[in-house]
Motif scaffolding. Sequence first.
Motif, PDB file in Angstrom:
ATOM      1  N   ALA A  15       8.359  19.686  10.146  1.00  0.00           N
ATOM      2  CA  ALA A  15       8.916  20.901   9.533  1.00  0.00           C
ATOM      3  C   ALA A  15       7.809  21.720   8.870  1.00  0.00           C
ATOM      4  O   ALA A  15       7.788  22.952   8.989  1.00  0.00           O
ATOM      5  CB  ALA A  15       9.992  20.535   8.519  1.00  0.00           C
ATOM      6  N   MET A  16       6.868  21.051   8.196  1.00  0.00           N
ATOM      7  CA  MET A  16       5.772  21.761   7.555  1.00  0.00           C
ATOM      8  C   MET A  16       4.905  22.449   8.609  1.00  0.00           C
ATOM      9  O   MET A  16       4.504  23.602   8.435  1.00  0.00           O
ATOM     10  CB  MET A  16       4.913  20.830   6.700  1.00  0.00           C
ATOM     11  CG  MET A  16       3.832  21.588   5.952  1.00  0.00           C
ATOM     12  SD  MET A  16       2.659  20.598   5.000  1.00  0.00           S
ATOM     13  CE  MET A  16       3.669  19.383   4.236  1.00  0.00           C
TER      14      MET A  16
ATOM     15  N   PHE B  95      10.849   1.556   8.163  1.00  0.00           N
ATOM     16  CA  PHE B  95      11.194   2.168   9.459  1.00  0.00           C
ATOM     17  C   PHE B  95      11.994   3.447   9.227  1.00  0.00           C
ATOM     18  O   PHE B  95      11.694   4.503   9.799  1.00  0.00           O
ATOM     19  CB  PHE B  95      12.005   1.145  10.277  1.00  0.00           C
ATOM     20  CG  PHE B  95      12.441   1.622  11.628  1.00  0.00           C
ATOM     21  CD1 PHE B  95      11.627   1.454  12.741  1.00  0.00           C
ATOM     22  CD2 PHE B  95      13.681   2.203  11.804  1.00  0.00           C
ATOM     23  CE1 PHE B  95      12.045   1.874  14.002  1.00  0.00           C
ATOM     24  CE2 PHE B  95      14.113   2.628  13.055  1.00  0.00           C
ATOM     25  CZ  PHE B  95      13.287   2.461  14.153  1.00  0.00           C
ATOM     26  N   ASN B  96      13.006   3.385   8.365  1.00  0.00           N
ATOM     27  CA  ASN B  96      13.838   4.561   8.072  1.00  0.00           C
ATOM     28  C   ASN B  96      13.071   5.627   7.299  1.00  0.00           C
ATOM     29  O   ASN B  96      13.199   6.819   7.576  1.00  0.00           O
ATOM     30  CB  ASN B  96      15.103   4.144   7.317  1.00  0.00           C
ATOM     31  CG  ASN B  96      16.037   3.327   8.187  1.00  0.00           C
ATOM     32  OD1 ASN B  96      16.133   3.540   9.393  1.00  0.00           O
ATOM     33  ND2 ASN B  96      16.715   2.377   7.587  1.00  0.00           N
ATOM     34  N   ASP B  97      12.249   5.214   6.341  1.00  0.00           N
ATOM     35  CA  ASP B  97      11.446   6.166   5.569  1.00  0.00           C
ATOM     36  C   ASP B  97      10.450   6.908   6.470  1.00  0.00           C
ATOM     37  O   ASP B  97      10.156   8.085   6.237  1.00  0.00           O
ATOM     38  CB  ASP B  97      10.682   5.455   4.452  1.00  0.00           C
ATOM     39  CG  ASP B  97      11.570   4.968   3.324  1.00  0.00           C
ATOM     40  OD1 ASP B  97      12.775   5.283   3.313  1.00  0.00           O
ATOM     41  OD2 ASP B  97      11.045   4.243   2.445  1.00  0.00           O
ATOM     42  N   ALA B  98       9.930   6.223   7.488  1.00  0.00           N
ATOM     43  CA  ALA B  98       8.965   6.850   8.399  1.00  0.00           C
ATOM     44  C   ALA B  98       9.576   8.049   9.115  1.00  0.00           C
ATOM     45  O   ALA B  98       8.904   9.057   9.335  1.00  0.00           O
ATOM     46  CB  ALA B  98       8.447   5.823   9.413  1.00  0.00           C
ATOM     47  N   ARG B  99      10.832   7.962   9.477  1.00  0.00           N
ATOM     48  CA  ARG B  99      11.517   9.090  10.133  1.00  0.00           C
ATOM     49  C   ARG B  99      11.539  10.301   9.207  1.00  0.00           C
ATOM     50  O   ARG B  99      11.268  11.424   9.632  1.00  0.00           O
ATOM     51  CB  ARG B  99      12.943   8.706  10.536  1.00  0.00           C
ATOM     52  CG  ARG B  99      13.708   9.871  11.187  1.00  0.00           C
ATOM     53  CD  ARG B  99      15.181   9.537  11.420  1.00  0.00           C
ATOM     54  NE  ARG B  99      15.879   9.077  10.224  1.00  0.00           N
ATOM     55  CZ  ARG B  99      16.304   9.888   9.245  1.00  0.00           C
ATOM     56  NH1 ARG B  99      16.130  11.182   9.306  1.00  0.00           N
ATOM     57  NH2 ARG B  99      16.939   9.384   8.198  1.00  0.00           N
ATOM     58  N   ILE B 100      11.814  10.062   7.938  1.00  0.00           N
ATOM     59  CA  ILE B 100      11.870  11.154   6.961  1.00  0.00           C
ATOM     60  C   ILE B 100      10.489  11.805   6.818  1.00  0.00           C
ATOM     61  O   ILE B 100      10.362  13.033   6.800  1.00  0.00           O
ATOM     62  CB  ILE B 100      12.394  10.645   5.605  1.00  0.00           C
ATOM     63  CG1 ILE B 100      13.844  10.182   5.761  1.00  0.00           C
ATOM     64  CG2 ILE B 100      12.250  11.704   4.514  1.00  0.00           C
ATOM     65  CD1 ILE B 100      14.365   9.364   4.601  1.00  0.00           C
TER      66      ILE B 100
ATOM     67  N   SER C 154       3.042   8.364  19.494  1.00  0.00           N
ATOM     68  CA  SER C 154       2.530   8.279  18.120  1.00  0.00           C
ATOM     69  C   SER C 154       3.146   7.121  17.346  1.00  0.00           C
ATOM     70  O   SER C 154       4.238   6.647  17.670  1.00  0.00           O
ATOM     71  CB  SER C 154       2.762   9.600  17.375  1.00  0.00           C
ATOM     72  OG  SER C 154       4.132   9.819  17.163  1.00  0.00           O
ATOM     73  N   MET C 155       2.413   6.696  16.328  1.00  0.00           N
ATOM     74  CA  MET C 155       2.817   5.568  15.500  1.00  0.00           C
ATOM     75  C   MET C 155       2.451   5.842  14.057  1.00  0.00           C
ATOM     76  O   MET C 155       1.376   6.375  13.792  1.00  0.00           O
ATOM     77  CB  MET C 155       2.069   4.296  15.934  1.00  0.00           C
ATOM     78  CG  MET C 155       2.290   3.876  17.361  1.00  0.00           C
ATOM     79  SD  MET C 155       0.943   2.809  17.951  1.00  0.00           S
ATOM     80  CE  MET C 155      -0.256   4.069  18.424  1.00  0.00           C
ATOM     81  N   GLU C 156       3.321   5.448  13.123  1.00  0.00           N
ATOM     82  CA  GLU C 156       2.987   5.513  11.708  1.00  0.00           C
ATOM     83  C   GLU C 156       2.667   4.110  11.221  1.00  0.00           C
ATOM     84  O   GLU C 156       3.449   3.181  11.416  1.00  0.00           O
ATOM     85  CB  GLU C 156       4.139   6.078  10.876  1.00  0.00           C
ATOM     86  CG  GLU C 156       3.722   6.192   9.409  1.00  0.00           C
ATOM     87  CD  GLU C 156       4.856   6.503   8.463  1.00  0.00           C
ATOM     88  OE1 GLU C 156       5.116   7.698   8.240  1.00  0.00           O
ATOM     89  OE2 GLU C 156       5.483   5.544   7.952  1.00  0.00           O
ATOM     90  N   ILE C 157       1.507   3.992  10.588  1.00  0.00           N
ATOM     91  CA  ILE C 157       1.075   2.722  10.016  1.00  0.00           C
ATOM     92  C   ILE C 157       0.991   2.889   8.504  1.00  0.00           C
ATOM     93  O   ILE C 157       0.375   3.836   8.005  1.00  0.00           O
ATOM     94  CB  ILE C 157      -0.302   2.286  10.580  1.00  0.00           C
ATOM     95  CG1 ILE C 157      -0.163   1.927  12.061  1.00  0.00           C
ATOM     96  CG2 ILE C 157      -0.841   1.083   9.833  1.00  0.00           C
ATOM     97  CD1 ILE C 157      -0.657   2.941  12.980  1.00  0.00           C
TER      98      ILE C 157
END
Length: 169
Positions: A155-156, A143-148, A90-93
């Motif tokens: 968790a949700m 990059f760091n915010d994506a982990r959060i 998976s990837m966050e864009i």
Amino acid sequence: MTRKKAKPVSASAIENHVYKVFPNDMNAHNTVFGGMIMAKCDRLALVVAERHSGHVCVTAAVDSIHFRAPAKGNDTLLFSLSLNRSWGSSMEIGCKVIAENSYTGEVRHILSAFFTFVALDSDDKPVDVPAVEPESAEQKRRFNDARIRRESRLAMRKQLSAARGRSPN
């Protein structure tokens, strides 16, 4: 399986993709239809995901779509997207849309959104994608915010599954 060689954010990013607003893009409030902007973001995010992964990709999640200001007739929309982080398949864009008045030069940040895509192999099974190498301080922050954001999504999902008495997978 060994993870593929990491790629820099710039290898797949889209900067200032231009879309000129026309009357058929307007809603009943005489502003640009939000669904059209979301669809364009999704298509462009797909390009980023496929450039990064080298595979067919599908939208797995869209979250944090924030309409910050309306786009109007005669605006030019500027779409900028980049890969924030990858995990396994998976990837966050991240997507940012700016509206520019072509006559006055005024610019407004109108939308921010985050898309999660999954890369698929020829059997439509998830396939590992390369890690991403942030190149700037801003890219490292994203990059760091994506982990959060990912931890929050997981968790949700776990909480909702527990509330329904099911396994989160």
